[in-house]
Design an enzyme around this catalytic site. Structure first.
Site, PDB file in Angstrom:
ATOM      1  N   GLU B  60      11.221  79.422  47.194  1.00  0.00           N
ATOM      2  CA  GLU B  60      12.677  79.445  47.398  1.00  0.00           C
ATOM      3  C   GLU B  60      13.062  79.322  48.875  1.00  0.00           C
ATOM      4  O   GLU B  60      14.022  78.632  49.215  1.00  0.00           O
ATOM      5  CB  GLU B  60      13.287  80.715  46.798  1.00  0.00           C
ATOM      6  CG  GLU B  60      13.447  80.682  45.298  1.00  0.00           C
ATOM      7  CD  GLU B  60      12.145  80.919  44.521  1.00  0.00           C
ATOM      8  OE1 GLU B  60      11.119  81.244  45.153  1.00  0.00           O
ATOM      9  OE2 GLU B  60      12.149  80.776  43.300  1.00  0.00           O
ATOM     10  N   HIS B 129      14.213  91.096  37.371  1.00  0.00           N
ATOM     11  CA  HIS B 129      14.935  89.878  36.999  1.00  0.00           C
ATOM     12  C   HIS B 129      16.359  90.172  36.516  1.00  0.00           C
ATOM     13  O   HIS B 129      16.927  89.381  35.779  1.00  0.00           O
ATOM     14  CB  HIS B 129      14.146  89.113  35.913  1.00  0.00           C
ATOM     15  CG  HIS B 129      12.928  88.467  36.451  1.00  0.00           C
ATOM     16  ND1 HIS B 129      12.087  87.686  35.667  1.00  0.00           N
ATOM     17  CD2 HIS B 129      12.389  88.467  37.691  1.00  0.00           C
ATOM     18  CE1 HIS B 129      11.082  87.249  36.405  1.00  0.00           C
ATOM     19  NE2 HIS B 129      11.238  87.710  37.642  1.00  0.00           N
TER      20      HIS B 129
END
Lengths: 471, 328
Positions: B60, B129
């Protein structure tokens, strides 16, 4: 020590006018002594001393409009001394910012200087005037008004409520809070904002009396008006008022207007009229009055009509009811209201158990009620209630008229003048004395036939007046 | 008006902009050949080719940094975070570079970048998450942060996001990709900084954003049907810039407010809303502003615990009753 405050004489009352001091400053008063005369939206009342002592301080002046709960006077008990009795200006300032007042107060009781407007004003002032005896905080209770919180208890109100109270001149001290910890919330003051508080019964007649006397005293101002502006007497507005300048309606005018509008919009009115031969009544009245010495016991035509209605209602109890929602409430008693024209409006005091009172008693009571209605001396319980209303414009040379029902009552009788008319009797033309009466009735409660029969009963009594004297 | 899913509406906005403007490109993990983990980009690789639909390594920080550079050089990249939870790896790029380059350069360089992906929880993805990051990203000047909840708004706001010369944090309601709604055809950019009055009312303001808006709307209907309370529902939809006017106007009308959010309470959007109301509508408040937030725990995996950790209808209803001073 008690601070005498403007009492709350009805849910809708926001302020009162101090008409007259009955006792002078410095006079000794006993508990229960009338010390001042005040005027509310509808009546004049006397305020009595709640405790014995010396009337040390007259905080308000005659003619002042004082919000409910605000101090009028201070009565000091024996041994008590005034420290810094607040002037009306100080009281006003205190309403804006209680810090000034609370600063004088014993810290233990009034440490809540962070409270906002109107907070604990009465207690704080009580303590201020009682400053030398801080050991007596329990006495710091407003006189007359039912206290809604304990002395020294902090007044809690939502920010919205505090703002609205300031804008509308509501004294939160008199409002009970339903929120957590007694917080006053918007719903608690809603009646003060909408005018939905119980409103005194008002006589419904479609026309105002021909002569409207000028008010002798300042008329109570609109709730939103500032106290200073509120003291402007109505004369100034009524006479020589420039064209095109709107005029505040008097409170009683607005109350009348609101209730009549509601009635005319909500109640399906219908009207039935009849002609009553009053010749016998005229003769009867003359004969009866010739035999009583005191004026108070003299009988008026209206007394005869009131009594006739009361007796007819015994026969037709369905017209002696109140419709509330879908439920019809039968009244055990027959209390006839008399519509009285007063300064700037109408009021309808009633005679309790009219049907059970003698004609003389009806006459005496009616005279007293009407007299006090005109002078502003009625108590709320004398006009809040009643089961049937009679509105009589006979003295004004009125042929006939129709009246608007006084909710939640079922009917109202409108009475015209007694007229000398050519009438045919037994085939002969003669001079008769006739009076037209019109009943306005709520069609949800009753129908034409019943009303017609009721009118016949009224007519029968009036045409045979001895029955009124005997029953 | 065509009815489409949130997913389709989102995709249609990006496709329209890619058709209209060649500088619009996409980067992300598995967005190309695979079609996207959430199928947002399904078919776009075939349509626009590998130069404009760029599959990236699982990195990322790297691909977000690359996208920032592309934006500085004149492209309009859209970066997909598979979920916003992975954006922590790119936080340095987003916060230190994307948010600040325009400021550092005195306006000489802009970063017209959109970073988008599913935000929030509710689908049993457990603690690492499951994050609601609107408060986190909303904190930084230089970023724009939006959180559309209807298919209509996700399309309209994506059009605005792509055209904006600043980095936009586009937080999608991941749990709502399949929900349907009416979406107008054509170009209807929804401006940032304007909250939506999702339901008009006069008695209480229920303020939310993201998927909580739907829950709040249901509660508003229930309040109306069962208690005659007309709640006004405000969908903030734009977190930064923040529409103060709509909130204040509503509270000045209703005198009470409940703010609902999935994220944790401390230092959150609801805190900001509550602070705004007390600062600028204090004299209109009849009750303290209520906040309904996620429980102060990392998001649980177990379904029963996960449900318990997020705002429930009952909690919102209870808060509304407190603000209304009603005991039910």
């Amino acid at each position: 020590m008690p601070t005498v405050i403007m009492p709350k004489m009805g849910d809708g009352m926001e302020e009162g006018t101090l008409l007259k001091w009955l006792r002078a400053a410095g006079e000794t008063v006993a508990e229960g002594d009338p010390i001042a005369e005040i005027e509310t939206d509808k009546v004049s009342l006397e305020i009595s001393a709640e405790a014995a002592g010396t009337l040390t301080e007259q905080i308000a002046s005659e003619g002042d409009s004082i919000p409910v709960g605000k101090p009028i006077a201070v009565i000091l008990g024996e041994g008590e001394t005034a420290q810094s009795a607040p002037s009306p200006q100080a009281a006003e300032a205190g309403a804006e910012d209680d810090r000034a007042v609370a600063a004088d107060a014993p810290p233990a009781t009034h440490a809540d200087a962070d409270g906002a407007a109107a907070d604990s004003l009465v207690q704080a002032q009580g303590a201020a005037t009682n400053g030398v005896t801080p050991a007596m905080p329990a006495e710091v209770t407003p006189a007359h008004a039912a206290p809604v919180r304990q002395a020294g208890e902090r007044l809690r109100a939502s920010p919205l409520v505090k703002r609205l109270a300031a804008e509308h001149g509501i004294d939160l001290q008199q409002v009970a809070g339903t929120g957590p910890g007694g917080r006053i919330v918007k719903d608690d003051i809603a009646p003060f904002l909408t005018g939905a508080a119980p409103i005194p019964a008002v006589a419904p007649a479609p026309t105002a009396p021909a002569s409207e006397p000028q008010p002798a005293a300042p008329v109570a101002p609109a709730p939103s008006a500032q106290p200073a502006a509120a003291q402007t007497p109505v004369q100034a507005a009524a006479n020589g008022r420039p064209a095109g300048v709107p005029r505040e309606m008097s409170r009683i005018r607005r109350t009348t207007g609101k209730r009549m509008t509601e009635s005319k919009q909500l109640v399906p009115h219908f009207y039935v009229s009849t002609d009553v031969d009053m010749a016998a009544a005229v003769a009867f009245r003359a004969q009866a009055n010739a035999q009583v010495a005191d004026d108070a016991s003299k009988i008026s035509f209206n007394d005869l009509i009131i009594k006739a209605c009361a007796l007819a209602l015994r026969e037709f109890p369905n017209l002696n009811t109140s419709l509330e929602g879908d439920q019809l409430h039968d009244h055990a008693n027959i209390d006839i209201n008399i519509a009285v024209a007063i300064e700037g409006g109408l009021i309808a005091p009633f005679i309790p158990d009219t049907d059970q009172k003698s004609l003389g008693a009806v006459a005496r009571m009616a005279k007293d009620l009407v007299g006090r209605a005109r002078s502003g001396g009625l108590k709320p319980e004398e006009y809040q209630g009643g089961t049937f209303t009679v509105s009589n414009l006979g003295m004004y040379d009125v042929e006939e008229f129709i009246a608007i029902i006084n909710p939640p009552q079922a009917a109202i009788l409108a009475v015209g003048s007694i007229k000398e008319l050519p009438v045919v009797q037994d085939g002969q033309l003669t001079v008769g004395q006739r009076m037209k009466i019109t009943l306005s009735a709520d069609h949800r409660v009753t129908d034409g036939a019943e009303v017609a029969r009721f009118l016949q009963a009224v007519k029968r009594s009036l045409e045979n007046p001895m029955t009124l004297a005997l029953s | 008006m065509p009815v489409m899913t949130y997913r389709e509406a989102l995709k249609s906005a990006m496709v329209a902009e890619m058709e209209r403007d060649e500088s619009v490109v996409m980067l992300g993990e598995d967005i190309g050949i695979y079609g996207g983990t959430h199928l947002i980009t399904d078919g776009l690789f075939e349509r626009f080719g590998p130069k404009r639909i760029i599959d990236t390594p699982i990195a990322e920080g790297g691909f977000t940094g690359a996208a920032i550079g592309m934006a500085m050089a004149g492209l309009r990249p859209i970066v997909e975070m598979m979920t916003w939870n992975f954006s922590f790896l790119a936080a340095d790029q987003i916060i230190q570079n994307a948010a600040k380059l325009r400021y550092f350069s005195g306006g000489q360089v802009t970063v017209p970048l959109v970073i988008r992906g599913p935000n929030g929880g509710g689908v049993q993805l457990s603690a690492q998450h499951t994050h609601s990051l609107e408060g986190f990203y909303g904190h930084f000047p230089g970023l724009k942060v939006v959180s559309p909840v209807t298919p209509h708004d996700v399309k309209g706001m994506m059009l605005t996001a792509i055209r904006d010369p600043n980095p936009v944090i586009f937080l999608e309601a991941g749990a709502l990709y399949g929900t349907k709604g009416e979406v107008p055809e054509g170009d209807f950019a929804v401006p940032f900084g304007e909250a939506r009055v999702a339901r008009e009312g006069r008695d209480i303001s229920l303020i939310a954003y993201g998927r909580q808006v739907n829950m709040v709307l249901k509660i508003a209907d229930k309040l109306a049907a069962e208690e005659g309370v007309e709640a006004e529902v405000i969908d903030l939809r734009s977190i930064r810039p923040f529409d103060e006017g709509t909130i204040l106007e509503s509270v000045r009308k209703t005198n009470r407010a409940v703010v609902v959010q999935e994220q944790w309470r401390y230092y959150s959007v609801a805190s900001e809303v509550a602070a705004l109301i007390q600062e600028q509508a204090f004299d209109h408040l009849d009750a303290p502003v209520e906040r309904v937030s996620g429980e102060e725990v990392p998001a649980p995996y177990a379904r029963n615990l996960e449900v318990a950790a997020f705002p429930s209808e009952q909690q919102i209803l209870d808060a509304a009753h407190r603000a209304l001073y009603r005991k039910v």
